[in-house]
Scaffold this active site. Sequence first.
Site, PDB file in Angstrom:
ATOM      1  N   THR A  14     -36.495  40.167   6.396  1.00 26.66           N
ATOM      2  CA  THR A  14     -36.283  39.146   7.427  1.00 26.66           C
ATOM      3  C   THR A  14     -36.315  39.773   8.819  1.00 26.66           C
ATOM      4  OG1 THR A  14     -34.866  38.008   5.860  1.00 26.66           O
ATOM      5  CG2 THR A  14     -34.664  37.337   8.151  1.00 26.66           C
ATOM      6  N   VAL A  15     -35.518  40.813   9.034  1.00 33.34           N
ATOM      7  CA  VAL A  15     -35.380  41.371  10.382  1.00 33.34           C
ATOM      8  C   VAL A  15     -36.588  42.249  10.738  1.00 33.34           C
ATOM      9  CG1 VAL A  15     -33.909  42.662  11.962  1.00 33.34           C
ATOM     10  CG2 VAL A  15     -32.867  41.330  10.129  1.00 33.34           C
ATOM     11  N   VAL A 134     -23.835  43.332  15.079  1.00 28.07           N
ATOM     12  CA  VAL A 134     -22.724  42.379  15.192  1.00 28.07           C
ATOM     13  C   VAL A 134     -23.211  41.110  15.887  1.00 28.07           C
ATOM     14  CG1 VAL A 134     -20.420  41.956  16.124  1.00 28.07           C
ATOM     15  CG2 VAL A 134     -21.052  44.258  15.377  1.00 28.07           C
ATOM     16  N   ILE A 138     -26.326  37.722  19.842  1.00 33.92           N
ATOM     17  CA  ILE A 138     -25.335  37.755  20.943  1.00 33.92           C
ATOM     18  C   ILE A 138     -25.163  39.203  21.417  1.00 33.92           C
ATOM     19  CG2 ILE A 138     -22.947  37.287  21.582  1.00 33.92           C
ATOM     20  CD1 ILE A 138     -22.773  35.284  19.314  1.00 33.92           C
ATOM     21  N   LYS A 207     -18.230  43.921  10.823  1.00 34.20           N
ATOM     22  CA  LYS A 207     -18.507  43.663  12.243  1.00 34.20           C
ATOM     23  C   LYS A 207     -17.251  43.850  13.078  1.00 34.20           C
ATOM     24  CE  LYS A 207     -22.066  40.364  10.870  1.00 34.20           C
ATOM     25  NZ  LYS A 207     -22.253  38.961  10.505  1.00 34.20           N
TER      26      LYS A 207
HETATM   27  N1  LIG Z   1     -30.989  38.863   7.985  1.00 36.05           N
HETATM   28  C1  LIG Z   1     -30.257  38.735   9.071  1.00 36.05           C
HETATM   29  O1  LIG Z   1     -30.194  37.661   9.654  1.00 36.05           O
HETATM   30  C2  LIG Z   1     -29.506  39.910   9.631  1.00 36.05           C
HETATM   31  C3  LIG Z   1     -28.727  39.739  10.796  1.00 36.05           C
HETATM   32  C4  LIG Z   1     -28.069  40.840  11.351  1.00 36.05           C
HETATM   33  C5  LIG Z   1     -28.174  42.062  10.740  1.00 36.05           C
HETATM   34  N2  LIG Z   1     -28.917  42.188   9.600  1.00 36.05           N
HETATM   35  C6  LIG Z   1     -29.007  43.515   8.992  1.00 36.05           C
HETATM   36  O2  LIG Z   1     -30.360  43.949   9.066  1.00 36.05           O
HETATM   37  C7  LIG Z   1     -30.659  44.753   7.949  1.00 36.05           C
HETATM   38  C8  LIG Z   1     -31.861  44.187   7.215  1.00 36.05           C
HETATM   39  O3  LIG Z   1     -31.567  42.889   6.777  1.00 36.05           O
HETATM   40  P1  LIG Z   1     -32.689  41.880   6.207  1.00 36.05           P
HETATM   41  O4  LIG Z   1     -32.034  40.558   6.114  1.00 36.05           O
HETATM   42  O5  LIG Z   1     -33.940  42.006   6.994  1.00 36.05           O
HETATM   43  O6  LIG Z   1     -32.871  42.477   4.734  1.00 36.05           O
HETATM   44  P2  LIG Z   1     -34.034  42.149   3.692  1.00 36.05           P
HETATM   45  O7  LIG Z   1     -34.755  40.905   4.056  1.00 36.05           O
HETATM   46  O8  LIG Z   1     -33.430  42.276   2.344  1.00 36.05           O
HETATM   47  O9  LIG Z   1     -35.053  43.372   3.903  1.00 36.05           O
HETATM   48  C9  LIG Z   1     -34.768  44.683   3.498  1.00 36.05           C
HETATM   49  C10 LIG Z   1     -36.045  45.498   3.618  1.00 36.05           C
HETATM   50  O10 LIG Z   1     -35.742  46.841   3.223  1.00 36.05           O
HETATM   51  C11 LIG Z   1     -36.727  47.269   2.295  1.00 36.05           C
HETATM   52  N3  LIG Z   1     -36.124  48.221   1.358  1.00 36.05           N
HETATM   53  C12 LIG Z   1     -35.068  48.034   0.533  1.00 36.05           C
HETATM   54  N4  LIG Z   1     -34.829  49.154  -0.174  1.00 36.05           N
HETATM   55  C13 LIG Z   1     -35.769  50.048   0.206  1.00 36.05           C
HETATM   56  C14 LIG Z   1     -36.083  51.368  -0.173  1.00 36.05           C
HETATM   57  N5  LIG Z   1     -35.356  52.000  -1.121  1.00 36.05           N
HETATM   58  N6  LIG Z   1     -37.128  51.982   0.427  1.00 36.05           N
HETATM   59  C15 LIG Z   1     -37.867  51.371   1.361  1.00 36.05           C
HETATM   60  N7  LIG Z   1     -37.620  50.097   1.778  1.00 36.05           N
HETATM   61  C16 LIG Z   1     -36.595  49.464   1.191  1.00 36.05           C
HETATM   62  C17 LIG Z   1     -37.213  46.025   1.562  1.00 36.05           C
HETATM   63  O11 LIG Z   1     -38.499  46.260   1.043  1.00 36.05           O
HETATM   64  P3  LIG Z   1     -39.337  45.116   0.243  1.00 36.05           P
HETATM   65  O12 LIG Z   1     -39.573  44.034   1.266  1.00 36.05           O
HETATM   66  O13 LIG Z   1     -40.602  45.785  -0.149  1.00 36.05           O
HETATM   67  O14 LIG Z   1     -38.472  44.686  -0.883  1.00 36.05           O
HETATM   68  C18 LIG Z   1     -37.178  44.996   2.707  1.00 36.05           C
HETATM   69  O15 LIG Z   1     -38.387  45.017   3.408  1.00 36.05           O
HETATM   70  C19 LIG Z   1     -29.378  44.826   7.119  1.00 36.05           C
HETATM   71  O16 LIG Z   1     -28.631  45.954   7.482  1.00 36.05           O
HETATM   72  C20 LIG Z   1     -28.640  43.569   7.542  1.00 36.05           C
HETATM   73  O17 LIG Z   1     -27.244  43.679   7.378  1.00 36.05           O
HETATM   74  C21 LIG Z   1     -29.572  41.157   9.034  1.00 36.05           C
END
Ligand SMILES: NC(=O)c1ccc[n+]([C@@H]2O[C@H](COP(=O)([O-])OP(=O)(O)OC[C@H]3O[C@@H](n4cnc5c(N)ncnc54)[C@H](OP(=O)(O)O)[C@@H]3O)[C@@H](O)[C@H]2O)c1
Length: 430
Positions: A14-15, A134, A138, A207
Site C-alpha cells: 500500500t505505502v 505516527v 499528519i 505510536k
Molecule cells: N498501510 C498504511 O496505511 C500505513 C500507514 C502508516 C504506516 N504504515 C506502515 O508502513 C509499512 C508498510 O505498510 P503497508 O501497508 O504498505 O504494508 P503491505 O501492503 O503489507 O506491504 C508490505 C510490502 O513489503 C514487502 N515484503 C514483505 N516481506 C518482505 C520480504 N521478506 N522481503 C522483501 N519484501 C517484503 C511485500 O512484498 P509483496 O508485495 O511482494 O508481498 C509488500 O510489498 C508498515 O511498517 C506499516 O506499519 C502503513
Amino acid sequence: MTSALAVGIAGLGTVGAGVVRLLHDNADIITAHAGRPIHVIAVSARDRSRDRGVKLEFLRWYDRPVSMATDPGVDVVVELIGGSDDPARALVLAALRAGKSVVTANKALLARHGVELAQTAEEHKVSLAFEASVAGGIPIIKALREGLAANRIRRVAGILNGTCNFILTSMREQGREFADVLAEAQKRGYAEADPSFDIDGVDAAHKLAILAALAFGRAVRFDDVHIEGIRGVSALDIAFARELGYRIKLLGIARRTEAGIETRVHPCMVPENSPLARVDGVYNAVVAEGDFVGRVMLEGRGAGAGPTASAVVADLIDLARGRTAPVWGAAVGSLSDAPSVPMSAYVGAYYLRLMVLDRPGVIADVAGALRDSGVSLESMLQHGRAPGEAVPIVLVTHETRESQMREALDRIQRLESVLERPSMIRIEHG
Ligand SMILES: NC(=O)c1ccc[n+]([C@@H]2O[C@H](COP(=O)([O-])OP(=O)(O)OC[C@H]3O[C@@H](n4cnc5c(N)ncnc54)[C@H](OP(=O)(O)O)[C@@H]3O)[C@@H](O)[C@H]2O)c1
C-alpha cells in the site's frame, strides 16, 4: 541543478506503491521543494511478478531487501516492509551502517528498537526519518521535534488508530455492537483479516511510545505503555456515554506528572464538545499541550496510500535539502531517564456500568464496596425498575487512584447480585 537524490524502496505494498506514484505524479513540485529531483532507482518486494499499478521496469530489483543497503548508487533507503524484526530491522541497520540515511513508516520497529537505531544513525552520521510512522499524513513528528521544540510538553493525547475510531464511530451512529461493525470494517478494507494489533491497542501503543519519546526527550519505552483495546466497549456503554454528555474514543495519552511519565492506551469517555470527541470515522488527531504554546491540535487521515506517502516524501524532501534532526530530537546520550508511572498510580474519574439483579439492598451493597475501597461517587444513573431482573446501573466516580478502583471492582464483582464483569471506562478531558 544539483544531482538527483537516488532512492531505494523496500516494500511495494500500500505505502511503497503510493510513494512511487506520488514521486512520479508530483515530480514538479517535489523537485522545486527539494531543490533537486528525487528518483527511485531500486526496489524490493517478495513477488516480482505482481502488478502494483506503478511502472517498475527500469528499476533495479532486489529479492533480498538488505542487499539494497550496500548498493553504491542508492543515497537513501526507504523501508516500507513493516514489522519490528527482520528483514525490516536488518535492512535499516545495514543501510545506516553503510552511511545511508533511512526513511521508514514502521512504528513497530521504532517503538521496539528506536534507541539502537538512533545510536547507529548517530555513529554513522546519517539520518533516520519516520514522519509516516505516527498518524499517517499528519505531520506530528515534525511538529513535536521542530515546531514545538521550545516548549516543555505537558501532555500529548491522540486518536492514533483509524480502524478503532471507525468502529467506535459506527457503533455510536448506528447503535450497533462491536463484533458486527468489526466484520463490516474488515469487508470494507478498514480492518485487517487479523485485526488484533489495531483493536487490542498495540498499534496505537507503538505510536504513543514514539510520541512520548519525542515529547518528553526520553528514550522510547514501548514496554512501559499500559494497553487496553476496544473489544470490551458495548453499544450500551456508548448509549450511556451519550446520555452523560460523553463520547467513547480509544486514546493514546502521554503525560508528564511529578512522579514521572505516564503512557497509556485505553478507551476513554471524552466530553462530547471537546475537540477529540468530534474526530470521527477513520480520521486521526493529536493534541499537544506545551507550556508556552498552549494547546495545539492536528487532525487528518492516519493511514492509506496517499496520506502515508505524503509523509514519506516529506522526509525525502528534507533529506534532499540536507535538513536533518537528531532521531529523538536530541542526541541519544542526552535523553532523559525519567521514570514511567505505573498504571496503578494513575488518578482520574471513572465510569462504571454494572448489570445487577433489581432487588432491595443492591445499591447499598455497591456503595459499600466503593466506600470500603476509598472511592467516592459523583453520580449514579438507573432507568426504571424490573424487580428480580437484570438492570444496568451506571456510576461516575470522583477522582480516584487506579489501584483503589481495581480493589473496588474486585469487591463489586464478588457481590451476589452483580451479574457480569462491570464495564469500566476512564474519563479524560479530551
Ligand atoms: N498501510 C498504511 O496505511 C500505513 C500507514 C502508516 C504506516 N504504515 C506502515 O508502513 C509499512 C508498510 O505498510 P503497508 O501497508 O504498505 O504494508 P503491505 O501492503 O503489507 O506491504 C508490505 C510490502 O513489503 C514487502 N515484503 C514483505 N516481506 C518482505 C520480504 N521478506 N522481503 C522483501 N519484501 C517484503 C511485500 O512484498 P509483496 O508485495 O511482494 O508481498 C509488500 O510489498 C508498515 O511498517 C506499516 O506499519 C502503513
